[in-house]
Write a protein that holds these residues in place. Structure first.
Motif, PDB file in Angstrom:
ATOM      1  N   PRO A  96       0.861  -1.115   0.091  1.00 11.38           N
ATOM      2  CA  PRO A  96       0.112   0.253   0.070  1.00 11.38           C
ATOM      3  C   PRO A  96       0.837   1.291   0.143  1.00 11.38           C
ATOM      4  N   GLU A  97       1.981   1.208   0.317  1.00  5.71           N
ATOM      5  CA  GLU A  97       3.136   2.417   0.523  1.00  5.71           C
ATOM      6  C   GLU A  97       3.452   2.680  -1.007  1.00  5.71           C
ATOM      7  N   LYS A  98       3.309   3.774  -1.324  1.00  2.85           N
ATOM      8  CA  LYS A  98       3.884   4.332  -2.794  1.00  2.85           C
ATOM      9  C   LYS A  98       4.804   5.508  -2.486  1.00  2.85           C
ATOM     10  N   GLY A  99       5.602   5.448  -3.404  1.00  3.89           N
ATOM     11  CA  GLY A  99       6.764   6.480  -3.367  1.00  3.89           C
ATOM     12  C   GLY A  99       7.701   6.299  -4.799  1.00  3.89           C
ATOM     13  N   PRO A 100       8.858   7.056  -4.881  1.00  2.00           N
ATOM     14  CA  PRO A 100       9.446   7.075  -6.068  1.00  2.00           C
ATOM     15  C   PRO A 100      10.445   5.734  -6.060  1.00  2.00           C
TER      16      PRO A 100
ATOM     17  N   LYS B 143       6.494  17.511  -5.609  1.00  4.62           N
ATOM     18  CA  LYS B 143       4.814  17.877  -5.634  1.00  4.62           C
ATOM     19  C   LYS B 143       4.054  16.914  -6.071  1.00  4.62           C
ATOM     20  N   TRP B 144       4.782  16.394  -7.456  1.00  2.00           N
ATOM     21  CA  TRP B 144       3.901  15.450  -8.236  1.00  2.00           C
ATOM     22  C   TRP B 144       3.803  14.217  -7.453  1.00  2.00           C
ATOM     23  N   PHE B 145       4.766  13.903  -6.706  1.00  2.00           N
ATOM     24  CA  PHE B 145       4.863  12.530  -5.761  1.00  2.00           C
ATOM     25  C   PHE B 145       3.571  12.663  -4.824  1.00  2.00           C
ATOM     26  N   GLU B 146       3.425  13.935  -4.454  1.00  2.00           N
ATOM     27  CA  GLU B 146       2.436  14.145  -3.325  1.00  2.00           C
ATOM     28  C   GLU B 146       0.981  14.172  -4.114  1.00  2.00           C
ATOM     29  N   TYR B 147       0.917  14.691  -5.309  1.00  2.00           N
ATOM     30  CA  TYR B 147      -0.353  14.559  -6.248  1.00  2.00           C
ATOM     31  C   TYR B 147      -0.500  13.104  -6.427  1.00  2.00           C
TER      32      TYR B 147
ATOM     33  N   LYS C 258      -6.639   7.439  -4.962  1.00  2.00           N
ATOM     34  CA  LYS C 258      -7.079   6.068  -4.425  1.00  2.00           C
ATOM     35  C   LYS C 258      -6.685   4.968  -5.164  1.00  2.00           C
ATOM     36  N   PHE C 259      -6.857   5.046  -6.549  1.00  2.00           N
ATOM     37  CA  PHE C 259      -6.658   4.165  -7.474  1.00  2.00           C
ATOM     38  C   PHE C 259      -5.924   4.514  -8.838  1.00  2.00           C
ATOM     39  N   ILE C 260      -5.006   3.893  -9.286  1.00  2.00           N
ATOM     40  CA  ILE C 260      -4.101   3.951 -10.611  1.00  2.00           C
ATOM     41  C   ILE C 260      -4.028   2.926 -11.258  1.00  2.00           C
ATOM     42  N   VAL C 261      -4.615   2.825 -12.364  1.00  2.00           N
ATOM     43  CA  VAL C 261      -4.338   1.767 -13.569  1.00  2.00           C
ATOM     44  C   VAL C 261      -3.371   2.169 -14.445  1.00  2.00           C
TER      45      VAL C 261
ATOM     46  N   THR D  98       6.042   6.144 -13.925  1.00  2.00           N
ATOM     47  CA  THR D  98       4.841   6.203 -13.674  1.00  2.00           C
ATOM     48  C   THR D  98       4.121   4.923 -13.263  1.00  2.00           C
ATOM     49  N   THR D  99       4.530   3.764 -13.677  1.00  2.00           N
ATOM     50  CA  THR D  99       3.864   2.423 -13.577  1.00  2.00           C
ATOM     51  C   THR D  99       4.218   2.023 -12.081  1.00  2.00           C
ATOM     52  N   GLN D 100       5.414   2.593 -11.236  1.00  2.00           N
ATOM     53  CA  GLN D 100       5.576   2.222 -10.121  1.00  2.00           C
ATOM     54  C   GLN D 100       4.479   2.768  -8.830  1.00  2.00           C
TER      55      GLN D 100
END
Length: 875
Positions: free
Chosen positions: A83-87, A510-514, A519-522, A531-533
């Motif tokens: 569930p964690e997301k980041g670069p 800032k885009w990472f924050e965006y 809630k959901f990205i496909v 972006t796929t990450q």
């Protein structure tokens, strides 16, 4: 022990050649693909039967094999378990079935659609499949989060729509003898059909002796091959063009016959910027023979005035040409020299060269297909580097004005309009508009959402009536949605062959924050990207060797459809984009609406028998066959045999297709649209209306400075990024062949300075430096070359990567786009074009920061770098 089998070089293995079309950039060079008897693709070459690329391919086209066999390709649908997301956060992908993938994705999209379609943010960027690109129209979504069309041509495409009723522009290599490139590699290394244009231009130079001049801050490939390179300070190209116009006008080196007959330059304009009209809406001109006003189409007109001051219908007025001449009074080469750094003498010599080479004095003519046409073999060509600025509309218009003055618009040897896709062979891209003028078509990528308050889009396109979607403004609204009246919250993203987290200007964090706010990205894609990450579900698509398509994408000198066909069965459990979006559409209950969108976008309405029918899903093969039949009534078997239907462009569509109409020298729409937008904002009491850039709307270009020149003086250099052919239009550096080419070239591995500038700052080659703009920072090593304008720091696009699990892409210390502004102050109020140049300062370091030495990325240290006094500053 058995003997090892004798090695056989791939190139002599038996097999077959298959005709197809490249997709390593957005254009459409046709190719021949060799497949061995055991099903291995081992060679890609250009198709010599295509008059566009004539058997040639650029390095990217040849390297498509490496994309096909890339071990990092997505091989089946994937679901995120972390569930964690980041670069640099591992998504911990879990393979899933297609059924499960569709269940998850359709469920999330349906939830958003039933609540509010504006919750969905599309980032769909397959330029060769415009039916897929426009999928969001099927459910009325106007949001947009992709860079295509904006960073490169946000103002370029609308201005071409006004001047040519076309998507792009290019000089006519068939007859041009004097070709000026400003901020572009057209004909040498980039932009329109690079492999094709390079051949056309090389032939013109070698067989006809065409001369080239390149104006840009760096000694590019175009500059290196030109007879003259003119270095220019970044973001001053408009002022340079206006200084050229000043000389052409004041020396009377203009095609006055063309201006009187084929443009609205004689139309009378009142002091409020509107044409002077009678009660029936017809425009006045001044007849110098009768010394009185007449209507523009009065058959008794003796000679149209281009200059002078008059009073008509009680209004003080001037011809549009006079208004432009008045603007040019303050644009002499001597006045502009301190800004552009181009010597006034050089500008005056160049203007004389334009006049001499244009054939105006001799009134040159040529007979083509029975038509006697003016011959104007000199033209001013340009692209992103020259026009990608805050005042983008005015800048593009300024370049066109040089061509207007020498009579070279759409004229043999001149500067031509290039259509995006004619769809059928007899489709005309021009039509008569009001008062004898060409009907303008600024919305070349389709209709835009109309004005609305509150806005219906998250990126404020409702307030750019001439715009190409400005995706960077998603961040402006994200930071302060209340200010911009946004009463919805996007939380669902659909990405297809797009990499917005890499492409957007503004700081990555800032885009990472965006991205974290969704809630959901496909993501529909082939390989991992920045972006796929961030995705929750990956839906892997077929690649170029596994899919069907039929396309025509802005070829300068040719027209016709280019077919793509599968060369092998899909290597993995992947699907075509059509199958993916058809399945989603059916599950969402929008399949019929999507079919209608495709009918509209792809032109199937022109032949009703080709229209997609309600309740039916169409494969990529079926769409391709319909597009081929729409062009020339040939079925798919014909295209499989021939590979394409490309011919040289029909000359009645290429040369002066608007004959009998008048071109928009003066663009009155800028006044009309400005006042209409202002009135609507006032009527709805839009709270930010007093901040809106209404002054950007000008019917003629001005010399007003872009705000990049007004940054604090501590930022004493201009930062710019650049590409060459191997980096043109799309992701490249995860491809080993392209990476090998790029990183062997010194200009693509260092931050480039003029040696005199480096010495002045106490810098030597290979010194480690920190580069800061008012908006962000990057790190790198210094390189030096005499091929740089002294006020400029150059950053290759090869260095603008973010570190992650990207299959061997080397990271740099940051991303050039971090240095760029993303605010409204630096956005063209007319088109949404963002500024692509920034002011920077350089600090020499003794060593790399520790986090980079440890193999990390600048984005691993965001929190530390954001602390006061340690990095990013804003004003």
């Amino acid at each position: 022990m058995a003997a090892n089998p004798k090695a056989v070089h791939n190139s002599i293995k038996p097999g077959k050649w298959v005709r197809s079309t490249c997709k390593m950039c957005l254009h459409s060079c046709t190719n021949l693909i060799h497949v061995t008897d055991d099903g291995v693709i081992n060679k890609v070459e250009g198709d010599p039967t295509n008059p566009s690329n004539r058997g040639k391919l650029c390095p990217k086209g040849n390297s498509a094999i490496m994309r096909h066999y890339d071990p990092n390709r997505f091989k089946q649908p994937l679901k995120r378990t972390n569930p964690e997301k980041g670069p640099n956060v591992d998504p911990m992908w879990e393979p899933i079935s297609w059924d499960e993938a569709f269940d998850i994705v359709a469920g999330k999209l349906k939830e958003a659609l039933e609540d509010d379609p504006r919750r969905i943010v599309p980032s769909i960027e397959d330029f060769q499949k415009m039916g897929v690109w426009n999928w969001p129209l099927a459910f009325g979504c106007g949001n947009f989060f992709q860079s295509g069309g904006t960073m490169c041509g946000g103002a370029y495409h609308p201005v071409n729509g006004y001047v040519h009723s076309a998507f792009a522009g290019a000089n006519d290599a068939k007859y041009c003898n004097f070709w000026l490139n400003d901020g572009t590699g057209d004909g040498f290394s980039s932009h329109l059909h690079a492999a094709a244009q390079s051949a056309w231009v090389a032939e013109a130079r070698s067989e006809r002796g065409m001369k080239c001049v390149t104006v840009e801050p760096r000694l590019s490939i175009s500059a290196a091959k030109s007879e003259q390179w003119i270095p220019i300070k970044p973001a001053t190209d408009r002022q340079f063009a206006l200084s050229l116009c000043h000389v052409l006008v004041n020396e009377n080196w203009c095609d006055f016959k063309f201006l009187r007959k084929d443009t609205n330059a004689p139309y009378l304009v009142s002091d409020d910027g509107y044409f002077v009209k009678n009660s029936e809406g017809k425009i006045y001109v001044w007849d110098t023979v009768a010394n009185q006003p007449k209507l523009w189409d009065d058959p008794t007109i003796g000679k149209l005035a281009l200059e002078g001051h008059y009073t008509v219908e009680g209004k003080a007025c001037r011809p549009a040409f006079q208004r432009f001449k008045d603007i040019l009074e303050d644009c002499s080469p001597e006045v502009m020299e301190p800004l552009t750094t181009i010597p006034a003498k050089t500008v005056r010599e160049l203007a004389k060269r334009f006049y001499d080479e244009s054939g105006i004095a001799q009134d040159l003519k040529i007979e083509i297909d029975g038509r006697i046409l003016p011959l104007r073999p000199a033209a001013y060509n340009y692209y992103r580097g020259a026009q990608g600025h805050k005042l983008g509309f005015q800048t593009n218009h300024a370049f066109k004005m040089v061509n207007f003055l020498i009579g070279s618009i759409d004229t043999p040897g001149g500067h031509m309009g290039v259509t995006l896709d004619d769809q059928w062979v007899d489709n005309s891209h021009v039509a008569m508009g009001e008062n004898g003028m060409l009907h303008p078509t600024p919305h070349q990528l389709g209709p835009l959402p109309p004005f609305a308050w509150p806005p219906t889009t998250f990126h404020l396109i409702n307030y750019f009536p001439v715009g190409v979607h400005p995706p960077h403004l998603n961040m402006v609204v994200f930071e302060d949605p209340e200010k911009y009246g946004v009463d919805f919250k996007p939380d669902t993203m659909v990405v297809c062959h797009s990499n917005p987290i890499w492409a957007m200007q503004g700081p990555r964090e800032k885009w990472f924050e965006y991205m974290r706010s969704f809630k959901f990205i496909v993501v529909v894609d082939i390989i991992p990207t920045e972006t796929t990450q961030w995705a929750d579900v990956i839906m892997p698509s077929n690649d170029v060797f596994e899919s069907w398509n039929m396309t025509m994408i802005e070829p300068p000198h040719t027209e016709g459809m280019c077919m793509r066909q599968p060369v092998t069965e899909p290597l993995y459990d992947t699907k075509s984009e059509e199958d993916i979006f058809n399945e989603l559409s059916e599950r969402l209950g929008i399949l019929d609406a999507y079919n209608e969108v495709q009918n509209m976008v792809l032109g199937f309405h022109h032949k009703p028998e080709l229209k997609l029918q309600p309740g039916t899903r169409y494969t990529d093969k079926e769409i391709a066959e319909r597009r081929g039949k729409l062009w020339n009534d040939k079925d798919l078997d014909w295209y499989i045999e021939h590979g394409h239907s490309v011919t040289e462009r029909r000359l009645d569509k290429w040369y002066r297709p608007w004959e009998g109409m008048r071109l928009h020298f003066y663009i009155e729409d800028m006044v009309t649209l400005r006042d209409d937008l202002k009135a609507k904002m006032e009527a709805h009491n839009v709270p930010f209306r007093h901040e809106w850039a209404f002054d950007d709307y000008q019917p003629l270009p001005t010399a007003r400075l872009d705000p990049v020149h007004e940054e604090p003086p501590e930022y004493d250099l201009y930062g710019m990024f650049y590409k060459d052919v191997q980096l043109n239009f799309g992701e490249s550096l995860s491809n080993p062949w392209i990476q090998d080419i790029v990183y062997r070239d010194p200009v693509h591995i260092a931050l480039m300075l003029n040696p005199a500038t480096a010495e002045k700052k106490g810098l030597k080659p290979m010194d480690i430096v920190k580069v800061e703009s008012p908006y962000g920072m990057i790190y790198g090593r210094i390189g030096v070359s005499q091929g740089w304008q002294p006020d400029t720091l150059g950053v290759s696009n090869a260095l603008s990567r973010t570190k992650g699990k990207l299959g061997g892409v080397k990271h740099a210390g940051g991303h050039f786009n971090d240095l760029l502004p993303y605010d409204l102050e630096n956005t063209d109020g007319v088109t949404g074009q963002p500024e692509t140049v920034c002011k920077v300062k350089i600090t020499k370091l003794n060593d790399w920061p520790q986090f980079l030495k440890d193999g990390g990325s600048v984005y691993d240290m965001i929190d530390e770098l954001s602390e006061p006094g340690k990095g990013r500053t804003h004003h």
